[in-house]
Design an enzyme around this catalytic site. Structure first.
Site, PDB file in Angstrom:
ATOM      1  N   TYR A  99      -4.256  12.850   4.531  1.00 13.73           N
ATOM      2  CA  TYR A  99      -3.597  11.856   5.380  1.00 13.73           C
ATOM      3  C   TYR A  99      -2.074  12.040   5.401  1.00 13.73           C
ATOM      4  CZ  TYR A  99      -2.661   7.247   7.413  1.00 13.73           C
ATOM      5  OH  TYR A  99      -2.243   6.221   8.220  1.00 13.73           O
ATOM      6  N   GLU A 150       0.834  -1.208   0.000  1.00 15.08           N
ATOM      7  CA  GLU A 150       0.000   0.000   0.000  1.00 15.08           C
ATOM      8  C   GLU A 150       0.871   1.262   0.000  1.00 15.08           C
ATOM      9  OE1 GLU A 150      -3.635  -0.478   1.293  1.00 15.08           O
ATOM     10  OE2 GLU A 150      -4.189   1.633   1.290  1.00 15.08           O
ATOM     11  N   ASP A 168      -4.499  -1.349   9.951  1.00 19.17           N
ATOM     12  CA  ASP A 168      -5.556  -2.033   9.197  1.00 19.17           C
ATOM     13  C   ASP A 168      -5.164  -3.458   8.843  1.00 19.17           C
ATOM     14  OD1 ASP A 168      -6.558   0.490   9.379  1.00 19.17           O
ATOM     15  OD2 ASP A 168      -6.348   0.978   7.263  1.00 19.17           O
TER      16      ASP A 168
END
Ligand code: GLA
Length: 387
Positions: free
Chosen positions: A219, A157, A169
């Site tokens: 973010y 990611e 996560d």
């Protein structure tokens, strides 16, 4: 398990073989938001909403993917792994990580679909990445342990998709245990499972229906702001390496006056870590009332100090706070949309759903969708037979 039957049928139709099936769950986080990439604590759990994958090996080096829910396909090759800027990147990113780690892979087929609402902040991307790594690990007999698999998901990611997310996560999705929350120290990756007694209380997610996008959201900016606070303080306290090492006293002395914005970001994180520790103590004492108050505190910090909420999420929390039977509520995940997490007494659940739906529509013109969820096990095989 109707979805799994459909995925298996679709796999057999397309590839004329029997797949191995994997369930990879989404996650909730009870408290401890935006703390993972600051080496702090989080308190997540895997839930009963998941990505399901049907996968099998090929004899060539092609990759054939079918995204069942979207009705889309991807065809590529193990030897040509470049980002497509589509959903396929969550799969290809993991394949790239496995190859980087020196694992020999053959081509594979995969059909996947799920019950995690997309863009609701329940980590469908981490679930997919974990599911792919887990399936390939099984199919190719790679012998990678869960911790290393989930670290690969995070790097996929970070490096392939380009979202600088923390480890929460993937950790929750892979390591979840039914009826337990995970207290994870994101610095040492030490973790413990704490029983989450659901007697008479439900975890309820309310979807703001505002679609967040981590990559285009703020973010990465928040992450950079926290890092800049640490760099600044390091001049005065060379021993500190992350906000985990920082106290409110340090922030008050050196950042409050000179850098008010960075001060607010860092103060939120330092206080959120403390809220989490207080929250774990409250859970251990089965004191959900105190835990609920800490959730409201977390939301206030996220909204006013960290500034990652949005009017719709604030509205959902405001409405929830006024309902009898609600112990606590806050926005969950990266922010700028997605869900709130609410602790609701079972006997007030129906009224909660009705009131929340009505008032949210009146205030925002939007519909909410409400999900009552259960805490489940992490990523696992469903049919452990490889044909
Ligand atoms: C997203 C990221 C996580 C975490 C949360 C905020 O879900 O993927 O790593 O930073 O936001 O707590």
């Amino acid at each position: 398990m109707e979805l799994l039957t459909q995925l298996t049928a679709s796999y057999q139709d397309a590839f004329h073989a029997t797949p191995v099936s994997v369930c990879s769950p989404g996650r909730v986080n009870l408290i401890g938001e935006h703390t993972d990439y600051n080496e702090g604590f989080v308190l997540p759990a895997a839930i009963d909403k998941a990505i399901y994958l049907a996968a099998g090996l090929r004899s060539d080096d092609a990759i054939h993917l079918i995204a069942h829910d979207l009705g889309e396909t991807y065809v590529g090759s193990i030897s040509d792994l470049s980002p497509t800027h589509t959903w396929a990147d969550y799969v290809l990113g993991v394949v790239a990580q496995l190859r980087l780690a020196g694992h020999k892979l053959s081509g594979f087929n995969c059909v996947f679909g799920g019950t995690i609402p997309i863009g609701a902040g329940l980590s469908s991307s981490a679930a997919l990445e974990n599911g792919v790594g887990f399936a390939l690990n099984e199919l190719c007999g790679l012998g990678i342990d869960r911790l290393n698999l989930l670290k690969m998901s995070q790097r996929a990611e970070n490096d392939f998709v380009g979202a600088k997310v923390g480890i929460m996560d993937m950790f929750a999705s892979m390591m979840g245990r039914a009826e337990h929350v995970i207290k994870l120290d994101c610095r040492s990756l030490e973790y413990t499972y704490a029983p989450f007694r659901m007697d008479g209380v439900r975890i309820v997610l309310c979807d703001s229906q505002v679609k967040h996008s981590l990559v285009v959201s703020e973010y990465n900016t928040r992450r950079a702001e926290c890092e800049s606070g640490v760099r600044f303080l390091k001049v005065f306290y060379p021993e500190i390496n992350s906000l985990r090492d920082v106290t409110m006293d340090m922030l008050d002395r050196h950042l409050r006056e000179t850098q008010p914005l960075i001060y607010r970001r860092c103060a939120y994180v330092v206080q959120e870590n403390q809220r989490l520790l207080d929250g774990v103590a409250a859970l251990e004492a089965n004191d959900l009332a105190t835990f609920g108050q800490l959730m409201y505190g977390s939301h206030e910090g996220l909204s006013n100090w960290y500034q990652v909420s949005c009017p719709e999420l604030d509205t959902l929390v405001d409405i929830a706070r006024r309902q009898p039977g609600v112990l606590g509520a806050r926005m969950m995940g990266g922010g700028f949309g997605g869900c709130t997490i609410n602790l609701v007494r079972e006997d007030g659940l129906d009224a909660f759903k009705t009131q929340l739906t009505k008032h949210y529509k009146a205030a925002t013109g939007k519909d909410t969708s409400i999900h009552v969820c259960k805490i489940e096990n992490g990523t696992h095989l469903i049919h452990p037979t490889i044909s």
